[in-house]
Design a protein around this motif. Structure first.
Motif, PDB file in Angstrom:
ATOM      1  N   GLN A  60       0.843  -1.180   0.000  1.00  0.00           N
ATOM      2  CA  GLN A  60       0.000   0.000   0.000  1.00  0.00           C
ATOM      3  C   GLN A  60       0.885   1.239   0.000  1.00  0.00           C
ATOM      4  OE1 GLN A  60      -3.312  -0.306  -0.193  1.00  0.00           O
ATOM      5  NE2 GLN A  60      -3.212  -2.540  -0.103  1.00  0.00           N
ATOM      6  N   ALA A  61       0.234   2.400  -0.185  1.00  0.00           N
ATOM      7  CA  ALA A  61       0.977   3.655  -0.223  1.00  0.00           C
ATOM      8  C   ALA A  61       1.616   4.012   1.112  1.00  0.00           C
ATOM      9  CB  ALA A  61       0.048   4.789  -0.664  1.00  0.00           C
ATOM     10  N   ASN A  62       1.176   3.362   2.192  1.00  0.00           N
ATOM     11  CA  ASN A  62       1.760   3.650   3.498  1.00  0.00           C
ATOM     12  C   ASN A  62       2.962   2.763   3.814  1.00  0.00           C
ATOM     13  OD1 ASN A  62       0.516   1.236   3.915  1.00  0.00           O
ATOM     14  ND2 ASN A  62      -0.820   1.904   5.567  1.00  0.00           N
ATOM     15  N   GLY A  63       3.390   1.970   2.877  1.00  0.00           N
ATOM     16  CA  GLY A  63       4.578   1.149   3.065  1.00  0.00           C
ATOM     17  C   GLY A  63       4.312  -0.210   3.663  1.00  0.00           C
ATOM     18  N   VAL A  64       3.068  -0.626   3.752  1.00  0.00           N
ATOM     19  CA  VAL A  64       2.743  -1.951   4.294  1.00  0.00           C
ATOM     20  C   VAL A  64       3.108  -3.033   3.274  1.00  0.00           C
ATOM     21  CG1 VAL A  64       0.858  -3.458   5.059  1.00  0.00           C
ATOM     22  CG2 VAL A  64       0.897  -1.051   5.734  1.00  0.00           C
ATOM     23  N   TYR A  65       3.619  -4.138   3.752  1.00  0.00           N
ATOM     24  CA  TYR A  65       3.963  -5.232   2.839  1.00  0.00           C
ATOM     25  C   TYR A  65       3.759  -6.564   3.533  1.00  0.00           C
ATOM     26  CZ  TYR A  65       8.318  -4.662   5.464  1.00  0.00           C
ATOM     27  OH  TYR A  65       9.240  -4.523   6.468  1.00  0.00           O
ATOM     28  N   ASP A  66       3.596  -7.608   2.716  1.00  0.00           N
ATOM     29  CA  ASP A  66       3.413  -8.941   3.282  1.00  0.00           C
ATOM     30  C   ASP A  66       4.746  -9.621   3.555  1.00  0.00           C
ATOM     31  OD1 ASP A  66       3.970  -8.996   0.605  1.00  0.00           O
ATOM     32  OD2 ASP A  66       2.786 -10.789   0.189  1.00  0.00           O
ATOM     33  N   LYS A  67       5.786  -9.233   2.828  1.00  0.00           N
ATOM     34  CA  LYS A  67       7.108  -9.801   3.034  1.00  0.00           C
ATOM     35  C   LYS A  67       8.144  -8.778   2.580  1.00  0.00           C
ATOM     36  CE  LYS A  67       9.968 -13.851   1.956  1.00  0.00           C
ATOM     37  NZ  LYS A  67      10.061 -15.115   1.195  1.00  0.00           N
ATOM     38  N   PRO A  68       9.212  -8.569   3.378  1.00  0.00           N
ATOM     39  CA  PRO A  68      10.232  -7.578   2.989  1.00  0.00           C
ATOM     40  C   PRO A  68      10.858  -7.908   1.644  1.00  0.00           C
ATOM     41  CG  PRO A  68      10.539  -8.309   5.265  1.00  0.00           C
ATOM     42  CD  PRO A  68       9.519  -9.223   4.665  1.00  0.00           C
ATOM     43  N   ILE A  69      11.148  -6.865   0.878  1.00  0.00           N
ATOM     44  CA  ILE A  69      11.787  -7.051  -0.425  1.00  0.00           C
ATOM     45  C   ILE A  69      13.190  -6.467  -0.360  1.00  0.00           C
ATOM     46  CG2 ILE A  69      11.752  -6.394  -2.858  1.00  0.00           C
ATOM     47  CD1 ILE A  69       8.812  -6.519  -2.859  1.00  0.00           C
ATOM     48  N   ASP A  70      14.185  -7.316  -0.461  1.00  0.00           N
ATOM     49  CA  ASP A  70      15.582  -6.898  -0.407  1.00  0.00           C
ATOM     50  C   ASP A  70      16.191  -6.998  -1.802  1.00  0.00           C
ATOM     51  OD1 ASP A  70      18.186  -6.301   0.182  1.00  0.00           O
ATOM     52  OD2 ASP A  70      18.362  -7.705   1.866  1.00  0.00           O
ATOM     53  N   LEU A  71      16.336  -5.835  -2.442  1.00  0.00           N
ATOM     54  CA  LEU A  71      16.863  -5.796  -3.815  1.00  0.00           C
ATOM     55  C   LEU A  71      18.265  -5.193  -3.861  1.00  0.00           C
ATOM     56  CD1 LEU A  71      13.634  -4.449  -5.595  1.00  0.00           C
ATOM     57  CD2 LEU A  71      14.229  -6.815  -5.005  1.00  0.00           C
ATOM     58  N   ARG A  72      18.910  -5.093  -2.731  1.00  0.00           N
ATOM     59  CA  ARG A  72      20.238  -4.492  -2.700  1.00  0.00           C
ATOM     60  C   ARG A  72      21.237  -5.251  -3.577  1.00  0.00           C
ATOM     61  NH1 ARG A  72      20.795  -4.070   3.750  1.00  0.00           N
ATOM     62  NH2 ARG A  72      19.574  -5.990   3.554  1.00  0.00           N
ATOM     63  N   PHE A  73      21.960  -4.495  -4.388  1.00  0.00           N
ATOM     64  CA  PHE A  73      23.003  -5.011  -5.282  1.00  0.00           C
ATOM     65  C   PHE A  73      22.454  -5.820  -6.459  1.00  0.00           C
ATOM     66  CE2 PHE A  73      24.849  -4.710  -1.000  1.00  0.00           C
ATOM     67  CZ  PHE A  73      25.845  -3.767  -1.244  1.00  0.00           C
ATOM     68  N   CYS A  74      21.150  -5.862  -6.623  1.00  0.00           N
ATOM     69  CA  CYS A  74      20.573  -6.565  -7.779  1.00  0.00           C
ATOM     70  C   CYS A  74      20.720  -5.727  -9.041  1.00  0.00           C
ATOM     71  CB  CYS A  74      19.096  -6.872  -7.535  1.00  0.00           C
ATOM     72  SG  CYS A  74      18.794  -8.040  -6.181  1.00  0.00           S
ATOM     73  N   ASP A  75      20.738  -6.374 -10.192  1.00  0.00           N
ATOM     74  CA  ASP A  75      20.927  -5.685 -11.468  1.00  0.00           C
ATOM     75  C   ASP A  75      19.700  -5.889 -12.359  1.00  0.00           C
ATOM     76  OD1 ASP A  75      21.760  -4.565 -13.857  1.00  0.00           O
ATOM     77  OD2 ASP A  75      23.739  -5.516 -13.836  1.00  0.00           O
ATOM     78  N   TYR A  76      19.000  -4.775 -12.640  1.00  0.00           N
ATOM     79  CA  TYR A  76      17.814  -4.804 -13.503  1.00  0.00           C
ATOM     80  C   TYR A  76      18.012  -3.907 -14.724  1.00  0.00           C
ATOM     81  CZ  TYR A  76      15.817  -6.545  -9.127  1.00  0.00           C
ATOM     82  OH  TYR A  76      15.570  -7.246  -7.979  1.00  0.00           O
ATOM     83  N   THR A  77      19.221  -3.812 -15.163  1.00  0.00           N
ATOM     84  CA  THR A  77      19.546  -2.942 -16.294  1.00  0.00           C
ATOM     85  C   THR A  77      18.706  -3.305 -17.520  1.00  0.00           C
ATOM     86  OG1 THR A  77      21.811  -2.662 -15.491  1.00  0.00           O
ATOM     87  CG2 THR A  77      21.396  -2.146 -17.813  1.00  0.00           C
ATOM     88  N   ASN A  78      18.038  -2.303 -18.097  1.00  0.00           N
ATOM     89  CA  ASN A  78      17.216  -2.443 -19.313  1.00  0.00           C
ATOM     90  C   ASN A  78      16.051  -3.428 -19.146  1.00  0.00           C
ATOM     91  OD1 ASN A  78      18.770  -0.575 -20.835  1.00  0.00           O
ATOM     92  ND2 ASN A  78      20.289  -2.171 -21.272  1.00  0.00           N
ATOM     93  N   GLU A  79      15.582  -3.625 -17.930  1.00  0.00           N
ATOM     94  CA  GLU A  79      14.405  -4.462 -17.693  1.00  0.00           C
ATOM     95  C   GLU A  79      13.152  -3.682 -18.138  1.00  0.00           C
ATOM     96  OE1 GLU A  79      11.880  -6.958 -17.375  1.00  0.00           O
ATOM     97  OE2 GLU A  79      13.748  -7.767 -16.532  1.00  0.00           O
ATOM     98  N   LYS A  80      12.483  -4.147 -19.175  1.00  0.00           N
ATOM     99  CA  LYS A  80      11.394  -3.388 -19.785  1.00  0.00           C
ATOM    100  C   LYS A  80      10.000  -3.919 -19.468  1.00  0.00           C
ATOM    101  CE  LYS A  80      14.188  -0.583 -21.996  1.00  0.00           C
ATOM    102  NZ  LYS A  80      14.284   0.843 -21.621  1.00  0.00           N
ATOM    103  N   THR A  81       9.874  -5.083 -18.885  1.00  0.00           N
ATOM    104  CA  THR A  81       8.541  -5.658 -18.711  1.00  0.00           C
ATOM    105  C   THR A  81       8.194  -6.065 -17.279  1.00  0.00           C
ATOM    106  OG1 THR A  81       9.397  -7.855 -19.288  1.00  0.00           O
ATOM    107  CG2 THR A  81       8.481  -6.515 -21.083  1.00  0.00           C
ATOM    108  N   ASN A  82       9.126  -6.632 -16.555  1.00  0.00           N
ATOM    109  CA  ASN A  82       8.807  -7.273 -15.279  1.00  0.00           C
ATOM    110  C   ASN A  82       8.696  -6.343 -14.067  1.00  0.00           C
ATOM    111  OD1 ASN A  82       8.677  -9.982 -16.281  1.00  0.00           O
ATOM    112  ND2 ASN A  82      10.914  -9.954 -16.440  1.00  0.00           N
ATOM    113  N   LEU A  83       9.054  -5.064 -14.236  1.00  0.00           N
ATOM    114  CA  LEU A  83       8.978  -4.137 -13.112  1.00  0.00           C
ATOM    115  C   LEU A  83       7.815  -3.152 -13.242  1.00  0.00           C
ATOM    116  CD1 LEU A  83      12.767  -3.261 -12.641  1.00  0.00           C
ATOM    117  CD2 LEU A  83      11.377  -4.803 -11.246  1.00  0.00           C
ATOM    118  N   LYS A  84       7.290  -3.037 -14.397  1.00  0.00           N
ATOM    119  CA  LYS A  84       6.233  -2.056 -14.653  1.00  0.00           C
ATOM    120  C   LYS A  84       5.004  -2.330 -13.784  1.00  0.00           C
ATOM    121  CE  LYS A  84       3.474  -0.070 -18.393  1.00  0.00           C
ATOM    122  NZ  LYS A  84       3.223  -0.063 -19.864  1.00  0.00           N
ATOM    123  N   GLY A  85       4.564  -1.299 -13.080  1.00  0.00           N
ATOM    124  CA  GLY A  85       3.345  -1.383 -12.283  1.00  0.00           C
ATOM    125  C   GLY A  85       3.442  -2.197 -11.012  1.00  0.00           C
ATOM    126  N   LYS A  86       4.630  -2.646 -10.656  1.00  0.00           N
ATOM    127  CA  LYS A  86       4.772  -3.476  -9.460  1.00  0.00           C
ATOM    128  C   LYS A  86       4.727  -2.624  -8.180  1.00  0.00           C
ATOM    129  CE  LYS A  86       5.190  -7.472 -11.454  1.00  0.00           C
ATOM    130  NZ  LYS A  86       5.030  -7.050 -12.868  1.00  0.00           N
TER     131      LYS A  86
END
Length: 258
Positions: A124-150
């Motif tokens: 939600q917009a207040n930062g609530v989540y069901d499970k923490p998402i740790d994306l530190r040091f991940c590489d999503y360079t030129n990712e055009k489809t899988n991140l949109k609207g997430k």
């Protein structure tokens, strides 16, 4: 000798203990064995104690013979003793909160980077989540489809790479993106409120019609960033306009006055 020193040396506590022993409420406050303060006398500094007993009560013992004036003065001193000692004890035993934000250890989940493609299913917009998402040091360079609207509410993104990625309509409320790279990232129609973009590289990123309220950009690189129709508060705008890497065109879009 000051009142605090008298309190610390036990003068007032001794009188309280003798004066109203039978009907006082007793508060036990644990202290470390090596308790020392610059304002205490040498006799107290070297005293090893494991418990301070603070007796606090407004009741009086009718069997004690004393004048009304002395009783009132004593009660006042007693109240001062109780208040100051309680503060000293709680200050000594409470944990110290670090000024700098401390992050949790890096997740050991082997699929943690792929979690971004699913997002927070109840984010939600207040930062609530069901499970923490740790994306530190991940590489999503030129990712055009899988991140949109997430929904990536409260995601940890520091030092990750999103260069050239399509992150339009993404929800990143309260995300931590310090030091991340978003060069040329498309944030069109995204909700990026209260995101920490400190020291992030956002060169050429697009924040067209994007919510940026409460987000911070301390020492971020903002060359050629598009701020067309960006939604941002006045105070946040003032802080953003301080960044000297923003181009003249971007400053005009934001309405920066300096």
């Amino acid at each position: 000798m000051s009142i605090i020193q008298k309190i610390a040396d036990g003068w007032i506590l001794a009188r309280i203990n003798a004066f109203e022993r039978s009907q006082m409420a007793t508060l036990f406050l644990p202290l470390p064995h090596k308790f020392s303060s610059p304002g205490l006398s040498s006799a107290v500094k070297h005293t090893r104690v494991s418990l301070i007993r603070v007796n606090c009560s407004a009741n009086t013992n009718s069997s004690v013979s004393t004048s009304k004036e002395n009783s009132c003065q004593f009660k006042e001193l007693r109240n001062v003793a109780c208040g100051v000692l309680a503060v000293l004890a709680l200050t000594s035993t409470s944990p110290v909160i670090a000024a700098n934000q401390r992050l949790p250890p890096l997740s050991t989940d082997p699929d943690r980077c792929e979690r971004a493609f699913v997002g927070n299913t109840i984010g939600q917009a207040n930062g609530v989540y069901d499970k923490p998402i740790d994306l530190r040091f991940c590489d999503y360079t030129n990712e055009k489809t899988n991140l949109k609207g997430k929904s990536l509410a409260a995601a940890l993104m520091s030092d990750a790479k999103f260069d050239g990625a399509d992150m339009s309509e993404v929800v990143m409320s309260k995300a931590y993106a310090v030091g991340a790279s978003f060069k040329g990232t498309d944030f069109t129609n995204a909700v990026l409120d209260r995101v920490n973009f400190g020291k992030a590289n956002l060169q050429g990123a697009s924040f067209k019609n994007t919510v940026l309220s409460g987000s911070t950009f301390d020492d971020a690189q903002l060359q050629d960033v598009v701020f067309e129709d960006t939604i941002i508060g006045y105070i946040d705008l003032q802080k953003l306009c301080v960044n000297k890497t923003i181009s003249d065109d971007s400053r005009a879009e934001l309405g920066c006055r300096n």
